[in-house]
Motif scaffolding. Structure first.
Motif, short mmCIF file in Angstrom:
data_model
loop_
_atom_site.label_atom_id
_atom_site.label_comp_id
_atom_site.label_asym_id
_atom_site.label_seq_id
_atom_site.Cartn_x
_atom_site.Cartn_y
_atom_site.Cartn_z
N VAL A 134 4.71 82.42 35.33
CA VAL A 134 3.71 81.88 34.39
C VAL A 134 2.98 80.67 34.99
N VAL A 135 3.50 80.12 36.10
CA VAL A 135 2.83 79.00 36.77
C VAL A 135 2.31 79.54 38.10
N SER A 136 0.99 79.48 38.28
CA SER A 136 0.42 80.04 39.51
C SER A 136 0.60 79.08 40.68
N LEU A 137 0.44 79.63 41.87
CA LEU A 137 0.51 78.79 43.08
C LEU A 137 -0.57 77.71 43.02
N GLU A 138 -1.75 78.06 42.55
CA GLU A 138 -2.86 77.11 42.48
C GLU A 138 -2.55 75.97 41.50
N GLU A 139 -1.94 76.33 40.36
CA GLU A 139 -1.59 75.27 39.38
C GLU A 139 -0.57 74.31 39.98
N GLY A 140 0.35 74.85 40.73
CA GLY A 140 1.34 74.00 41.40
C GLY A 140 0.68 73.08 42.41
N ARG A 141 -0.21 73.64 43.20
CA ARG A 141 -0.90 72.84 44.23
C ARG A 141 -1.76 71.75 43.59
N GLU A 142 -2.40 72.10 42.48
CA GLU A 142 -3.27 71.14 41.80
C GLU A 142 -2.47 69.95 41.26
N LEU A 143 -1.34 70.28 40.63
CA LEU A 143 -0.51 69.19 40.11
C LEU A 143 -0.01 68.30 41.26
N ALA A 144 0.38 68.94 42.36
CA ALA A 144 0.86 68.16 43.51
C ALA A 144 -0.24 67.24 44.03
N ALA A 145 -1.45 67.78 44.10
CA ALA A 145 -2.56 66.98 44.63
C ALA A 145 -2.87 65.80 43.71
N THR A 146 -2.83 66.03 42.39
CA THR A 146 -3.19 64.95 41.47
C THR A 146 -2.06 63.93 41.30
N THR A 147 -0.86 64.27 41.73
CA THR A 147 0.25 63.32 41.60
C THR A 147 0.77 62.87 42.98
N SER A 148 -0.02 63.13 44.02
CA SER A 148 0.30 62.68 45.38
C SER A 148 1.66 63.17 45.87
N MET A 149 1.87 64.47 45.73
CA MET A 149 3.12 65.06 46.23
C MET A 149 2.78 66.19 47.19
N MET A 150 3.69 66.48 48.11
CA MET A 150 3.57 67.71 48.89
C MET A 150 4.00 68.85 47.95
N HIS A 151 3.67 70.09 48.32
CA HIS A 151 4.02 71.20 47.43
C HIS A 151 4.52 72.40 48.21
N MET A 152 5.50 73.08 47.63
CA MET A 152 5.99 74.32 48.24
C MET A 152 6.60 75.18 47.14
N GLU A 153 6.50 76.49 47.31
CA GLU A 153 7.22 77.42 46.42
C GLU A 153 8.41 77.98 47.18
N THR A 154 9.52 78.13 46.48
CA THR A 154 10.76 78.58 47.12
C THR A 154 11.45 79.63 46.26
N SER A 155 12.40 80.29 46.88
CA SER A 155 13.37 81.08 46.12
C SER A 155 14.74 80.80 46.70
N ALA A 156 15.59 80.24 45.88
CA ALA A 156 16.98 80.03 46.32
C ALA A 156 17.65 81.38 46.52
N LYS A 157 17.19 82.37 45.73
CA LYS A 157 17.83 83.68 45.76
C LYS A 157 17.53 84.44 47.06
N THR A 158 16.27 84.39 47.51
CA THR A 158 15.90 85.14 48.73
C THR A 158 15.85 84.23 49.95
N TYR A 159 16.08 82.95 49.77
CA TYR A 159 16.04 81.94 50.84
C TYR A 159 14.60 81.63 51.28
N ALA A 160 13.62 82.15 50.54
CA ALA A 160 12.23 81.94 50.94
C ALA A 160 11.88 80.45 50.96
#
Ligand code: GTP
Length: 181
Positions: A134-160
């Motif tokens: 329900v949270v897109s990659l773009e929404e994640g990146r946008e929040l990171a950019a506006t709050t001065s954070m780096m951003h990454m998507e992960t899966s603990a399950k697949t080790y991605a």
């Protein structure tokens, strides 16, 4: 690790994980440290800690992780751990909008006590659950950019992206730290 081995570390960093209950903080850490996704995981009480030593760009680096329990009643622990952090990793679950909305509040709580030079990484976990996202990659990146954070998507399950997450963070820390830190 013995005392002699401890001396060989070129760097030692403390990384603190925060985020709502159930986003997968414990699984992320367990999988990163043991290279095995825990089939059974119990909710963290208060906070938990783990260590892993890695070699990166010819440097021997000791990482100490603090995993803060997500439930509201444990938020009093946030300041205590944030104070020691060289890096803060704020985790949301890409299938849970509420966990994403809570990130700004987590950031504020941690920032209140964090060191001036602390690094911040925003992590969208459970990216393996594509049909429930329900949270897109773009929404994640946008929040990171506006709050001065780096951003990454992960899966603990697949080790991605787990190795990439922590190696990017550690490279960033090394770039601005004195050896022996
Ligand atoms: P608290 O200890 O309550 O703060 O929760 P937490 O953020 O540490 O979450 P935890 O690691 O306990 O994981 C919660 C649930 O999410 C468990 O059922 C895990 O199996 C599941 N989970 C964690 N990471 C992933 C992931 O990357 N993909 C999938 N599909 N499930 C995951």
């Amino acid at each position: 690790m013995s005392r002699n081995e401890e001396k060989r570390n070129d760097y030692a960093f403390t990384i603190v994980l925060g985020g709502n209950t159930g986003v997968g903080k414990t699984c992320l850490l367990s999988t990163y440290v043991t290279e095995c996704f825990p089939e059974i995981v119990t909710a963290t009480i208060g906070a938990d800690f783990k260590t892993r030593t890695i070699d990166i760009d010819g440097k021997h680096v000791k990482l100490t992780f603090f995993d803060i329990a997500g439930p509201e009643r444990f938020r009093t622990y946030v300041g205590m751990y944030a104070r020691q952090a060289d890096a803060i990793v704020l985790v949301y679950d890409v299938t849970n909008w509420q966990s994403f909305e809570s990130i700004r509040e987590w950031r504020q709580r941690m920032d209140h006590c964090a060191k001036h030079k602390v690094r911040r990484m925003l992590v969208g976990n459970k990216c393996d659950l594509t049909s429930r996202r329900v949270v897109s990659l773009e929404e994640g990146r946008e929040l990171a950019a506006t709050t001065s954070m780096m951003h990454m998507e992960t899966s603990a399950k697949t080790y991605a992206n787990l190795e990439a997450l922590f190696s990017d963070l550690v490279r960033n820390l090394i770039a601005t730290s004195e050896p022996g830190k």
